[in-house]
Design an enzyme around this catalytic site. Structure first.
Site, short mmCIF file in Angstrom:
data_model
loop_
_atom_site.label_atom_id
_atom_site.label_comp_id
_atom_site.label_asym_id
_atom_site.label_seq_id
_atom_site.Cartn_x
_atom_site.Cartn_y
_atom_site.Cartn_z
N ASP A 1 -15.46 83.21 68.94
CA ASP A 1 -15.12 84.11 67.83
C ASP A 1 -14.44 85.39 68.32
O ASP A 1 -14.58 86.45 67.72
CB ASP A 1 -16.38 84.50 67.04
CG ASP A 1 -16.92 83.35 66.21
OD1 ASP A 1 -16.29 82.28 66.15
OD2 ASP A 1 -18.00 83.53 65.60
N HIS B 1 -24.46 83.29 68.49
CA HIS B 1 -24.62 83.15 67.04
C HIS B 1 -25.01 81.72 66.67
O HIS B 1 -24.56 80.75 67.30
CB HIS B 1 -23.33 83.56 66.31
CG HIS B 1 -23.15 85.05 66.27
ND1 HIS B 1 -21.93 85.65 66.07
CD2 HIS B 1 -24.06 86.05 66.40
CE1 HIS B 1 -22.08 86.98 66.08
NE2 HIS B 1 -23.35 87.24 66.28
N HIS C 1 -17.13 90.93 69.94
CA HIS C 1 -17.80 90.27 68.81
C HIS C 1 -19.31 90.27 69.05
O HIS C 1 -20.10 90.63 68.16
CB HIS C 1 -17.25 88.86 68.67
CG HIS C 1 -17.89 88.03 67.60
ND1 HIS C 1 -17.74 88.30 66.26
CD2 HIS C 1 -18.66 86.90 67.67
CE1 HIS C 1 -18.41 87.39 65.55
NE2 HIS C 1 -18.97 86.54 66.38
N HIS D 1 -13.15 79.15 64.15
CA HIS D 1 -13.16 79.19 62.68
C HIS D 1 -11.75 79.01 62.12
O HIS D 1 -10.77 79.45 62.72
CB HIS D 1 -13.72 80.52 62.15
CG HIS D 1 -15.18 80.72 62.40
ND1 HIS D 1 -16.14 80.29 61.52
CD2 HIS D 1 -15.83 81.29 63.44
CE1 HIS D 1 -17.35 80.61 61.99
NE2 HIS D 1 -17.19 81.21 63.16
N HIS E 1 -21.09 82.17 72.70
CA HIS E 1 -21.94 83.31 72.34
C HIS E 1 -23.13 82.81 71.54
O HIS E 1 -23.22 81.64 71.21
CB HIS E 1 -21.14 84.39 71.61
CG HIS E 1 -20.62 84.03 70.26
ND1 HIS E 1 -19.68 83.05 70.04
CD2 HIS E 1 -20.93 84.52 69.02
CE1 HIS E 1 -19.40 82.97 68.75
NE2 HIS E 1 -20.15 83.84 68.10
N ASP F 1 -24.20 79.67 64.44
CA ASP F 1 -23.18 78.67 64.12
C ASP F 1 -22.42 78.23 65.38
O ASP F 1 -21.41 77.53 65.29
CB ASP F 1 -22.22 79.17 63.03
CG ASP F 1 -21.44 80.40 63.44
OD1 ASP F 1 -22.02 81.34 64.02
OD2 ASP F 1 -20.21 80.43 63.19
N HIS F 2 -22.93 78.61 66.55
CA HIS F 2 -22.35 78.17 67.83
C HIS F 2 -23.38 77.53 68.75
O HIS F 2 -23.02 76.84 69.69
CB HIS F 2 -21.66 79.36 68.52
CG HIS F 2 -20.56 79.95 67.70
ND1 HIS F 2 -19.23 79.74 67.95
CD2 HIS F 2 -20.61 80.69 66.55
CE1 HIS F 2 -18.50 80.34 67.02
NE2 HIS F 2 -19.31 80.92 66.16
#
Ligand code: ZN
Ligand code: FE
Length: 258
Positions: free
Chosen positions: A136, A61, A117, A174, A59, A63-64
């Protein structure tokens, strides 16, 4: 079936993220799943002597996808990501969705569309190795926050995972397990499997040991977001006999406020 073909490395980055390296020793192809950061990814690759050929994004975001462009620039790799999110995935080359297959050498992964998400979220499932890279969407004893989706969407996404074999390894993005477990106990306090698991998680985390990957079977037994049909959870949240997606929504809401 039989022995695993893929080598999987789990790399802790940032505060609580994991990124994953998937290596096929036959073809020497290597995929990076959700590279948040550049330097730790390169170090992990170098330590194993692996040269990445692909990025698999779940996805959009940061942090990905944070290191997508830097790693593409460095290695000339191919970036695969969610079709529904192609405009939000930096450097995307191949956009995929439900029912598509992606390959690493001769190894195929099924793409599973799992909105909730985010609206475009996908997961990658290598059936031969029973390995699920779910970003996530599903966490150990938890699930992703509903930033861009409804509880109904997330519930149907999680149902797709529940159809996978119990011994499927779940590579979540995570290390949220301890906090998730503390919440789980508030809605599922009579679950012996959950209490036993929390003892184990406390022991592991005290030693700094990852609780990821998890497995579908233990999640079905202890993750309250996979258990809204459970009588005891329904009783605890005051919703005996309510529609299951509504119970899921209530559990998610309580977690948001926990
Ligand atoms: Zn996310
Ligand atoms: Fe994340």
């Amino acid at each position: 079936m039989g022995e695993n073909r893929l080598e999987i490395a789990q790399v802790p980055v940032l505060n609580d993220n994991y990124l994953f390296l998937i290596h096929d020793p036959v073809s020497a192809e290597t995929a990076i799943v959700d590279p948040a950061v550049e330097d730790d990814t390169i170090a992990a690759l170098d330590a194993r002597g692996w040269t990445p050929t692909h990025i698999f994004n779940t996805h959009h975001h940061w942090d990905h996808v944070g290191a997508n462009l830097a790693l593409k620039d460095r290695y000339g790799l191919t970036i695969i990501g969610p079709a529904a999110d192609r405009d939000r995935i930096p450097g995307i080359d191949i956009a995929v969705g439900e029912g598509d297959k992606v390959h690493l050498g001769d190894n195929a992964a099924d793409v599973i569309f799992v909105p909730g998400h985010t609206s475009g979220h996908i997961a990658y499932y290598f059936a031969h190795d029973k390995a699920l890279f779910c970003g996530d969407t599903l966490f150990a004893m938890g699930c992703g926050r509903l930033f861009e989706g409804t509880p109904e969407e997330m519930w149907s996404s999680l149902n797709k995972f529940m159809l996978l074999p119990d011994d499927t390894a779940v590579y979540c993005a995570h290390e949220y397990t301890m906090a998730n477990g503390k919440f789980a106990l508030t809605v599922d306090p009579h679950n012996d499997d959950l209490h036993a698991r929390m003892k184990e998680v406390e022991r592991l985390r005290a030693d700094g040991i990852p609780t990821v990957p998890t497995h579908i079977g233990i999640e079905k037994a202890t993750n309250p977001f996979l258990r809204p049909m459970n009588d005891s959870i329904q009783e605890t949240v005051g919703m005996i006999g309510a529609p299951i997606p509504a119970v899921f929504a209530e559990v998610r809401k309580r977690k948001d406020n926990f």
